[in-house]
Design a protein around this motif. Structure first.
Motif, mmCIF file in Angstrom:
data_model
loop_
_atom_site.group_PDB
_atom_site.id
_atom_site.type_symbol
_atom_site.label_atom_id
_atom_site.label_comp_id
_atom_site.label_asym_id
_atom_site.label_seq_id
_atom_site.Cartn_x
_atom_site.Cartn_y
_atom_site.Cartn_z
ATOM 1 N N THR A 204 0.827 -1.202 0.000
ATOM 2 C CA THR A 204 0.000 0.000 0.000
ATOM 3 C C THR A 204 0.865 1.256 0.000
ATOM 4 O OG1 THR A 204 -1.745 -1.201 1.171
ATOM 5 C CG2 THR A 204 -1.887 1.203 1.186
ATOM 6 N N GLU A 205 1.956 1.234 0.773
ATOM 7 C CA GLU A 205 2.886 2.369 0.758
ATOM 8 C C GLU A 205 3.446 2.583 -0.648
ATOM 9 O OE1 GLU A 205 4.579 2.286 5.356
ATOM 10 O OE2 GLU A 205 5.635 1.157 3.801
ATOM 11 N N GLY A 206 3.776 1.505 -1.332
ATOM 12 C CA GLY A 206 4.278 1.598 -2.690
ATOM 13 C C GLY A 206 3.245 2.165 -3.653
ATOM 14 N N THR A 207 2.014 1.735 -3.490
ATOM 15 C CA THR A 207 0.932 2.242 -4.339
ATOM 16 C C THR A 207 0.745 3.741 -4.137
ATOM 17 O OG1 THR A 207 -0.209 0.110 -4.302
ATOM 18 C CG2 THR A 207 -1.533 2.040 -4.878
ATOM 19 N N ILE A 208 0.749 4.169 -2.884
ATOM 20 C CA ILE A 208 0.588 5.592 -2.577
ATOM 21 C C ILE A 208 1.742 6.399 -3.169
ATOM 22 C CG2 ILE A 208 0.618 7.297 -0.707
ATOM 23 C CD1 ILE A 208 -0.995 5.206 0.962
ATOM 24 N N LYS A 209 2.961 5.917 -3.023
ATOM 25 C CA LYS A 209 4.117 6.624 -3.585
ATOM 26 C C LYS A 209 4.018 6.711 -5.105
ATOM 27 C CE LYS A 209 7.293 5.627 0.165
ATOM 28 N NZ LYS A 209 8.456 4.864 0.618
ATOM 29 N N SER A 210 3.578 5.638 -5.742
ATOM 30 C CA SER A 210 3.422 5.646 -7.202
ATOM 31 C C SER A 210 2.364 6.650 -7.638
ATOM 32 C CB SER A 210 3.043 4.259 -7.710
ATOM 33 O OG SER A 210 4.084 3.354 -7.490
ATOM 34 N N MET A 211 1.270 6.691 -6.923
ATOM 35 C CA MET A 211 0.212 7.644 -7.252
ATOM 36 C C MET A 211 0.698 9.078 -7.052
ATOM 37 S SD MET A 211 -3.111 5.685 -5.703
ATOM 38 C CE MET A 211 -4.316 6.821 -6.392
ATOM 39 N N GLN A 212 1.417 9.326 -5.965
ATOM 40 C CA GLN A 212 1.958 10.661 -5.719
ATOM 41 C C GLN A 212 2.949 11.054 -6.806
ATOM 42 O OE1 GLN A 212 3.406 9.926 -1.741
ATOM 43 N NE2 GLN A 212 1.670 10.997 -0.819
ATOM 44 N N GLN A 213 3.769 10.121 -7.236
ATOM 45 C CA GLN A 213 4.723 10.391 -8.307
ATOM 46 C C GLN A 213 3.993 10.733 -9.601
ATOM 47 O OE1 GLN A 213 7.509 7.226 -9.009
ATOM 48 N NE2 GLN A 213 8.533 8.308 -10.668
ATOM 49 N N PHE A 214 2.964 9.982 -9.926
ATOM 50 C CA PHE A 214 2.161 10.253 -11.123
ATOM 51 C C PHE A 214 1.560 11.651 -11.052
ATOM 52 C CE2 PHE A 214 -1.931 10.325 -13.296
ATOM 53 C CZ PHE A 214 -1.581 9.889 -14.562
ATOM 54 N N ILE A 215 1.013 12.003 -9.892
ATOM 55 C CA ILE A 215 0.406 13.325 -9.699
ATOM 56 C C ILE A 215 1.448 14.421 -9.894
ATOM 57 C CG2 ILE A 215 -0.580 14.857 -7.937
ATOM 58 C CD1 ILE A 215 -2.069 12.284 -6.886
ATOM 59 N N ASN A 216 2.610 14.250 -9.285
ATOM 60 C CA ASN A 216 3.670 15.256 -9.390
ATOM 61 C C ASN A 216 4.231 15.373 -10.797
ATOM 62 O OD1 ASN A 216 3.534 15.988 -6.669
ATOM 63 N ND2 ASN A 216 5.012 14.429 -6.075
ATOM 64 N N GLU A 217 4.517 14.248 -11.431
ATOM 65 C CA GLU A 217 5.118 14.256 -12.763
ATOM 66 C C GLU A 217 4.189 14.823 -13.827
ATOM 67 O OE1 GLU A 217 6.379 10.266 -13.520
ATOM 68 O OE2 GLU A 217 8.160 10.449 -12.247
#
Length: 72
Positions: A49-62
């Protein structure tokens, strides 16, 4: 990347909130779990779940999905 629609941005927000709630619940339950195998499964779920959240945050930022100037 194309600009996301309002409904897509809302869906992203809801998915991120759901993952965050899942993480909070899993962390809270960790101290209550006595079974070793179940504890390992819960730890794995937390990491995933931590990995999923980080991936989503990265997508949002990028993709500049959130315009910080609009955040109050």
């Amino acid at each position: 990347m194309r600009k996301l629609t309002e409904s897509e941005v809302l869906s992203m927000r809801e998915l991120l909130q759901m993952e965050t709630n899942t993480l909070i619940q899993a962390r809270a339950m960790q101290s209550l779990i006595n079974d070793d195998e179940l504890r390992r499964l819960n730890e794995a779920a937390i990491l995933q779940t931590e990995g999923t959240i980080k991936s989503m945050q990265q997508f949002i930022n990028e993709n500049n999905i959130i315009d910080v100037g609009q955040v109050n």
